[in-house]
Design an enzyme around this catalytic site. Structure first.
Site, mmCIF file in Angstrom:
data_model
loop_
_atom_site.group_PDB
_atom_site.id
_atom_site.type_symbol
_atom_site.label_atom_id
_atom_site.label_comp_id
_atom_site.label_asym_id
_atom_site.label_seq_id
_atom_site.Cartn_x
_atom_site.Cartn_y
_atom_site.Cartn_z
ATOM 1 N N LYS A 60 48.158 59.278 37.064
ATOM 2 C CA LYS A 60 46.714 59.384 37.266
ATOM 3 C C LYS A 60 46.374 58.776 38.619
ATOM 4 C CE LYS A 60 43.459 56.702 36.652
ATOM 5 N NZ LYS A 60 42.778 57.027 37.931
ATOM 6 N N GLU A 120 51.614 46.138 40.979
ATOM 7 C CA GLU A 120 51.487 45.659 42.354
ATOM 8 C C GLU A 120 50.001 45.482 42.585
ATOM 9 O OE1 GLU A 120 50.646 45.302 45.849
ATOM 10 O OE2 GLU A 120 51.209 47.397 46.163
ATOM 11 N N CYS A 158 46.449 45.511 50.458
ATOM 12 C CA CYS A 158 46.741 44.298 49.692
ATOM 13 C C CYS A 158 47.541 43.309 50.540
ATOM 14 C CB CYS A 158 47.457 44.642 48.400
ATOM 15 S SG CYS A 158 48.776 45.808 48.647
ATOM 16 N N GLU A 193 39.777 37.898 47.683
ATOM 17 C CA GLU A 193 40.323 38.989 48.491
ATOM 18 C C GLU A 193 39.141 39.710 49.166
ATOM 19 O OE1 GLU A 193 43.742 42.373 47.922
ATOM 20 O OE2 GLU A 193 42.306 42.174 46.315
HETATM 21 P P1 ADP Z 1 40.260 49.105 43.313
HETATM 22 O O1 ADP Z 1 39.330 47.973 43.054
HETATM 23 O O2 ADP Z 1 41.144 48.908 44.457
HETATM 24 O O3 ADP Z 1 39.652 50.463 43.220
HETATM 25 P P2 ADP Z 1 41.274 49.465 40.675
HETATM 26 O O4 ADP Z 1 42.238 48.567 39.992
HETATM 27 O O5 ADP Z 1 39.909 49.571 40.107
HETATM 28 O O6 ADP Z 1 41.306 49.009 42.164
HETATM 29 O O7 ADP Z 1 41.861 50.931 40.787
HETATM 30 C C1 ADP Z 1 43.218 51.216 40.938
HETATM 31 C C2 ADP Z 1 43.583 52.323 39.988
HETATM 32 O O8 ADP Z 1 43.354 51.863 38.674
HETATM 33 C C3 ADP Z 1 42.759 53.601 40.150
HETATM 34 O O9 ADP Z 1 43.576 54.732 39.903
HETATM 35 C C4 ADP Z 1 41.731 53.456 39.051
HETATM 36 O O10 ADP Z 1 41.243 54.691 38.591
HETATM 37 C C5 ADP Z 1 42.544 52.784 37.979
HETATM 38 N N1 ADP Z 1 41.742 52.058 36.988
HETATM 39 C C6 ADP Z 1 40.642 51.298 37.188
HETATM 40 N N2 ADP Z 1 40.173 50.815 36.001
HETATM 41 C C7 ADP Z 1 41.005 51.288 35.041
HETATM 42 C C8 ADP Z 1 41.068 51.154 33.612
HETATM 43 N N3 ADP Z 1 40.174 50.428 32.943
HETATM 44 N N4 ADP Z 1 42.063 51.787 32.967
HETATM 45 C C9 ADP Z 1 42.972 52.511 33.632
HETATM 46 N N5 ADP Z 1 42.988 52.676 34.967
HETATM 47 C C10 ADP Z 1 42.019 52.066 35.673
#
Ligand code: ADP
Length: 475
Positions: free
Chosen positions: A168, A244, A278, A379
């Site tokens: 995804k 990561e 990061c 961050e």
């Molecule tokens: P950022 O703040 O850098 O966008 P995220 O951790 O929110 O970082 O996003 C990184 C990835 O994790 C993206 O593919 C996002 O869609 C996914 N993501 C964010 N929240 C969830 C969740 N609750 N469950 C699964 N995937 C998630």
């Protein structure tokens, strides 16, 4: 979406918009997947696993070589797409496509380096054999900041090991992900071996990925909060996990270093991808004897940086991913200013002319940063360089280590012993010594503490996708 070798719509038939962060223009639509699509993707990956894991390492290697060739041939189109969808300047997009392709060729080679061993037994009539086998179906969740290389860094080793995958991508950058899947499809990947589910809401997909017993491993790159939450859920199902996550990299300039050289390095490194990395330096510790010269050079360099649409000539800093990112950085800078930081360059949101429709923040230098300021601990993920003047050389490693994160750290010194002591003393997974680019497909990448678990890249990158099987043979 790409499921079982076919390009398909989401079950519910809806789409979500993808926009250009520099212009606000809608640049595409992608299927808006939900739980049932994630299950269909896992069905396909699970069904494909036995055949794929029984291919020879040479066959898997050839597929990855072919994918590397295609990605290299398409590098210019991929780079343009990346700049339009993610915002980074075109030169940086080209560099990322090269880095992304490097993982394909590196793991094309590592596929053939997986081997087992004969081990000694106490019994003369017994032989032990231990071999490495692929873990099974891997679920991957990837971020928007490096929308092509973060996919190949996971897909390369997973495919090389003989795993199948459901992926995804981030909702902000699904077009880049689609382009990577086109490369793999055109390279001839068998149906079901790699599958992609796109969705505007990642949560139901994450729930399926971490609760379906057929998924044997979760690999995630993104924020620490989401990574911890997903890792906790995956643990409930005993899925292997590599995550990561965020970082808060120190950048230490020792008194013997050339402050001008160090400041040029900091200016180049900090503003890559508009600071949305990061491993971006977030705390610049400069010895008080050098801070004047350092600040002068970094301010000159940063003041010259041109911000705008990454496709335009001369642009060195693109937009941020969305408005929330600009607001977060604005708040950090405001907090620092209120608590006494100097703001010699930049300091605010850009809204004039060409910046009006995008999410831009001026490249910024903050001076006189102190530990009570939010930016000292949080961050930033934006184009802001916070400079901290320090006096005690014996304490600076402790200051640098005083964070929950542990991903990257940078050191500038001209003395071998100082470099080695810093390398040994810093609790970070990646350390650049007079080097602003300590990463490559050929070396391990990953962090300690809240920065994650596991290593990607290098010869150990494939281990994340393998497990050991031991055989005892009575003869
Ligand atoms: P950022 O703040 O850098 O966008 P995220 O951790 O929110 O970082 O996003 C990184 C990835 O994790 C993206 O593919 C996002 O869609 C996914 N993501 C964010 N929240 C969830 C969740 N609750 N469950 C699964 N995937 C998630």
């Amino acid at each position: 979406m790409f499921i079982d070798g076919e390009w398909v719509e989401a079950h519910r038939g809806t789409h979500f918009e993808v926009t250009n962060p520099a212009t606000g223009d809608v640049i595409g639509h992608m299927p808006d997947g939900a739980a049932s699509d994630a299950i269909a993707a896992i069905d396909a990956a699970d069904a494909a696993f036995t055949d794929w894991s029984n291919t020879t390492a040479y066959e898997r290697s050839r597929l990855l070589y072919r994918a590397w060739e295609l990605m290299t041939e398409r590098s210019e189109q991929l780079a343009e797409l990346m700049t339009i969808e993610q915002g980074k300047p075109i030169k940086a997009s080209r560099a990322e496509v090269k880095y992304a392709a490097d993982f394909l060729i590196w793991f094309a080679e590592e596929a053939k380096r997986v081997h087992g061993e004969w081990l000694p037994s106490q019994r003369p009539n017994q032989r032990f054999l231990s071999v490495k086998v692929p873990v099974g179906v891997v679920a991957a969740i990837t971020p928007w900041n490096y929308p092509i290389s973060m996919l190949t860094r996971k897909m390369g080793p997973a495919l090389a090991a003989g795993c199948t995958m459901v992926l995804k991508p981030a909702e902000a950058t699904p077009l880049c992900a689609r382009a990577v899947f086109e490369v793999l499809a055109d390279a001839g990947v068998p149906a079901g071996v790699v599958n992609m589910v796109t969705a505007s809401d990642p949560r139901p997909i994450g729930e399926v990925f971490t609760s379906d017993a057929r998924v044997k491993k979760l690999t995630f790159t993104g924020s620490t909060a989401v990574g911890k939450m997903l890792a906790a859920r995956a643990a409930g199902n005993l899925q292997r996990v590599s995550v990561e996550l965020g970082g808060h990299a120190p950048f230490i300039v020792f008194p013997d270093a050339d402050p001008v050289h160090a400041a040029k390095g900091a200016a180049a490194l900090k503003f890559l991808n508009a600071g949305q990395a990061c491993i971006s330096p977030n705390r610049l510790y400069v010895h008080e004897s050098k801070v004047g010269a350092f600040n002068e050079t970094i301010c000159q360099r940063v003041g010259r940086l041109q911000t705008g649409n990454g496709l335009d000539d001369g642009v060195g800093v693109g937009p941020l991913v969305n408005d929330a990112a600009v607001t977060k950085i604005e708040a950090q800078v405001e907090d620092a200013r209120e608590r006494g930081a100097g703001v010699p360059v930049g300091g605010g949101r850009l809204t004039d002319g060409a910046h009006a429709a995008g999410h831009f923040f001026a490249p910024t230098v903050l001076t006189d940063i102190t530990p009570d300021m939010r930016i000292y601990r949080e961050e930033t993920f934006g184009p802001v360089a916070p400079v901290i003047s320090y006096d005690d050389v014996d304490q600076v490693i402790d200051l640098a280590n005083d964070t929950d994160y542990g991903l990257a750290a940078y050191v500038y010194t001209n003395q071998m012993s100082t470099a080695l002591r810093a390398f040994e003393g810093l609790r970070f997974g990646i350390i650049g010594i007079n080097d602003v680019n300590p990463t490559s497909a050929s070396v391990p990448f990953g962090g300690m503490g809240d920065s994650g678990i596991g290593r990607e890249g290098g010869h150990e990158g494939i281990n994340e996708y393998l497990e050991t099987k031991t055989g005892g043979f009575a003869i």
